[in-house]
Design an enzyme around this catalytic site. Sequence first.
Site, PDB file in Angstrom:
ATOM      1  N   CYS A  92      13.771  43.971  45.208  1.00 47.05           N
ATOM      2  CA  CYS A  92      14.293  43.058  46.553  1.00 47.05           C
ATOM      3  C   CYS A  92      13.343  42.076  47.225  1.00 47.05           C
ATOM      4  O   CYS A  92      12.229  42.107  46.538  1.00 47.05           O
ATOM      5  CB  CYS A  92      13.774  44.757  47.284  1.00 47.05           C
ATOM      6  SG  CYS A  92      14.443  45.738  47.068  1.00 47.05           S
ATOM      7  N   CYS A 166      14.272  54.297  42.873  1.00 48.52           N
ATOM      8  CA  CYS A 166      14.226  52.633  43.450  1.00 48.52           C
ATOM      9  C   CYS A 166      15.210  53.716  45.030  1.00 48.52           C
ATOM     10  O   CYS A 166      15.765  54.318  44.838  1.00 48.52           O
ATOM     11  CB  CYS A 166      15.181  52.120  42.890  1.00 48.52           C
ATOM     12  SG  CYS A 166      16.340  50.699  43.400  1.00 48.52           S
ATOM     13  N   GLN A 246      32.094  47.206  44.551  1.00 48.75           N
ATOM     14  CA  GLN A 246      30.677  46.826  45.397  1.00 48.75           C
ATOM     15  C   GLN A 246      30.016  48.212  45.628  1.00 48.75           C
ATOM     16  O   GLN A 246      30.344  49.263  45.577  1.00 48.75           O
ATOM     17  CB  GLN A 246      31.600  46.642  46.587  1.00 48.75           C
ATOM     18  CG  GLN A 246      32.364  46.102  46.931  1.00 48.75           C
ATOM     19  CD  GLN A 246      32.142  44.117  46.468  1.00 48.75           C
ATOM     20  OE1 GLN A 246      31.126  44.106  47.395  1.00 48.75           O
ATOM     21  NE2 GLN A 246      33.081  43.716  46.457  1.00 48.75           N
ATOM     22  N   GLU A 299      42.603  37.865  37.760  1.00 45.41           N
ATOM     23  CA  GLU A 299      41.838  38.588  37.699  1.00 45.41           C
ATOM     24  C   GLU A 299      41.362  38.238  36.433  1.00 45.41           C
ATOM     25  O   GLU A 299      42.104  38.666  35.416  1.00 45.41           O
ATOM     26  CB  GLU A 299      41.253  39.861  37.722  1.00 45.41           C
ATOM     27  CG  GLU A 299      40.233  40.969  37.092  1.00 45.41           C
ATOM     28  CD  GLU A 299      39.054  40.245  37.657  1.00 45.41           C
ATOM     29  OE1 GLU A 299      38.795  39.864  38.775  1.00 45.41           O
ATOM     30  OE2 GLU A 299      38.046  40.375  36.872  1.00 45.41           O
ATOM     31  N   ASP A 369      37.740  36.174  46.951  1.00 44.61           N
ATOM     32  CA  ASP A 369      36.504  36.912  46.412  1.00 44.61           C
ATOM     33  C   ASP A 369      36.589  36.639  45.416  1.00 44.61           C
ATOM     34  O   ASP A 369      35.330  37.398  44.478  1.00 44.61           O
ATOM     35  CB  ASP A 369      37.081  38.536  47.088  1.00 44.61           C
ATOM     36  CG  ASP A 369      35.341  38.993  47.158  1.00 44.61           C
ATOM     37  OD1 ASP A 369      33.745  38.187  46.853  1.00 44.61           O
ATOM     38  OD2 ASP A 369      35.048  40.207  46.725  1.00 44.61           O
ATOM     39  N   CYS A 396      29.757  36.324  48.585  1.00 43.20           N
ATOM     40  CA  CYS A 396      28.914  36.445  48.617  1.00 43.20           C
ATOM     41  C   CYS A 396      27.438  35.604  48.097  1.00 43.20           C
ATOM     42  O   CYS A 396      26.279  36.253  48.654  1.00 43.20           O
ATOM     43  CB  CYS A 396      28.418  37.287  47.373  1.00 43.20           C
ATOM     44  SG  CYS A 396      28.693  36.834  45.650  1.00 43.20           S
TER      45      CYS A 396
HETATM   46  C1  SAM Z   1      33.038  39.596  43.544  1.00 49.56           C
HETATM   47  S1  SAM Z   1      34.174  40.209  42.496  1.00 49.56           S
HETATM   48  C2  SAM Z   1      35.740  40.958  44.073  1.00 49.56           C
HETATM   49  C3  SAM Z   1      35.984  41.507  43.323  1.00 49.56           C
HETATM   50  C4  SAM Z   1      37.055  42.669  44.318  1.00 49.56           C
HETATM   51  N1  SAM Z   1      37.189  41.951  45.154  1.00 49.56           N
HETATM   52  C5  SAM Z   1      35.617  43.321  44.656  1.00 49.56           C
HETATM   53  O1  SAM Z   1      35.943  43.388  45.892  1.00 49.56           O
HETATM   54  O2  SAM Z   1      35.626  44.348  44.052  1.00 49.56           O
HETATM   55  C6  SAM Z   1      34.706  38.646  41.780  1.00 49.56           C
HETATM   56  C7  SAM Z   1      35.881  39.479  40.202  1.00 49.56           C
HETATM   57  O3  SAM Z   1      36.272  37.849  39.931  1.00 49.56           O
HETATM   58  C8  SAM Z   1      36.052  37.794  38.537  1.00 49.56           C
HETATM   59  N2  SAM Z   1      36.025  36.736  38.035  1.00 49.56           N
HETATM   60  C9  SAM Z   1      35.413  35.521  37.872  1.00 49.56           C
HETATM   61  N3  SAM Z   1      35.732  35.093  37.902  1.00 49.56           N
HETATM   62  C10 SAM Z   1      37.017  34.373  37.601  1.00 49.56           C
HETATM   63  C11 SAM Z   1      37.357  33.602  37.908  1.00 49.56           C
HETATM   64  N4  SAM Z   1      36.956  32.290  37.381  1.00 49.56           N
HETATM   65  N5  SAM Z   1      39.028  33.486  37.390  1.00 49.56           N
HETATM   66  C12 SAM Z   1      39.552  34.429  38.177  1.00 49.56           C
HETATM   67  N6  SAM Z   1      38.649  35.876  38.148  1.00 49.56           N
HETATM   68  C13 SAM Z   1      37.191  35.833  37.866  1.00 49.56           C
HETATM   69  C14 SAM Z   1      35.414  39.083  37.979  1.00 49.56           C
HETATM   70  O4  SAM Z   1      35.534  39.519  36.971  1.00 49.56           O
HETATM   71  C15 SAM Z   1      35.413  39.739  39.368  1.00 49.56           C
HETATM   72  O5  SAM Z   1      36.155  40.981  39.014  1.00 49.56           O
END
Ligand code: SAM
Length: 446
Positions: A92, A166, A246, A299, A369, A396
């Site tokens: 934190c 925590c 999340q 993904e 995302d 993020c």
């Molecule tokens: C921030 S998470 C978001 C997942 C989903 N939208 C959620 O909220 O549960 C990012 C996702 O992107 C995938 N990822 C990371 N780099 C990537 C890439 N270059 N191409 C495709 N997927 C990727 C990760 O495995 C992860 O599942």
Amino acid sequence: MGAKAADELTVGDEVEVEIGPVAHGGHCVARYAGRVLFVRHSLPGERVRARITEGGSGDRFLRADAVAVLDASEHRVPSRCPAAGPGGCGGCDFQHVGTGHQRELKARVVTEQLKRLAGIDREVRVEALDDEDGLRYRTRVEFAVDGATVGLRRHRSHTVEAVPGCPIAVPEIDAGLAEVRADVAGDPGALEGISAIDVVVPTGEEDTVVVEVPGDAPTPPIPMTEVVDAPLGRIPMAVDARGFWQVHRDAPRVFVEAVLAAARVEPGERVLDLYSGVGLFSVPLAAAAGEQGQLIAVESDRRATDHLRENLDDRPWALVVPGRVDDLFGVPRKGPKGAKGGRNGRGRTRGRPTRSDLLPPSADVIVLDPPRSGAGRGVVEALVSLRPRRMVYVACDPAALARDTAYLAERGYALTGLRALDAFPMTHHVECIAVFEPARGSVPSP
Ligand SMILES: C[S@@+](CC[C@H](N)C(=O)[O-])C[C@H]1O[C@@H](n2cnc3c(N)ncnc32)[C@H](O)[C@@H]1O
């Protein structure tokens, strides 16, 4: 000892400084005889004694901890965690700050990043999620293991701090940690070969899941169910205990609502959900597009795509494309830092990947995302070439979002909506949901 010259400061030295503005990363900026210090555990307007924790002569800046507060901000509160503070747990950044003011600091960071990296002036308000005083919201915590010590790592360190629990985690996580500690007390070798303990409290299961993460082998699959209270009804979702989900217990519901509202998908539309994980957004987006429409989810993680297929099983108009977004769009990956001539780390040239036939030539709506590093110029340009009427960017990292906002603006897409959500109270992290549309009068160029 007399005051040291700024360029002589080294780790362990202490100096008195006035604290300036908050900066991205959970610290504030101060100057000592013109030299920049990033000071953790401080607040704008305070006067503190700062101990240097990293850097020395020749470095562009120094890192420091506020070890004594000489003149406190009105927004300073007693820390809610005994393990937080200088030299303590690195999880934190803002335990010493009132929650309302934490959101104000995060809003300033998002505003500043957008101004600095995208040239956009925008007032930002960070919204609270459903948590009490920013505590007891995390449904998963990965504890580090060092011998028989189980805890959390100190800031920018491998040292494990044996935290008592925590306070930002749901109570079941502390109970899981206590069980692990009881096992270790009975058998000090119990965690031999284990590098971490992941404690997960899934919403769709009765029991807490405690995963012992081996140091030298992949963790076997541990499927479990999360349940999301989406606007169209409750959605059960398969996810691996170690897979991405999340962390705030309220985030899946709030993010799905926000993404659906931002995407405004019409029945019959073609929607892309990039970096989709197990389909938190893909499943409701597929429902919104309906069987006359199409949902394409991309993904890269193998285990996540297996669950994604399972979660989209009853929507035949949804297509899962496994792989990396950049590779699939034919965007060359960035080489490692310092590499020259497009060579990869093993000294071979990495050719331009071929664009996948599974990706369509156009899309109505794109949701993305990406991980902390953002999408990047090449992916942004590939997405713009699909000429979507709307893009929803879930971010993020506000710096990566601001950088990609600038790339999108260059290609004719304007930032037309932005929500910032406090999905990580007590830390500096903030989630942004940004909407981009073709700028008025501009025709996006492929
Ligand atoms: C921030 S998470 C978001 C997942 C989903 N939208 C959620 O909220 O549960 C990012 C996702 O992107 C995938 N990822 C990371 N780099 C990537 C890439 N270059 N191409 C495709 N997927 C990727 C990760 O495995 C992860 O599942």
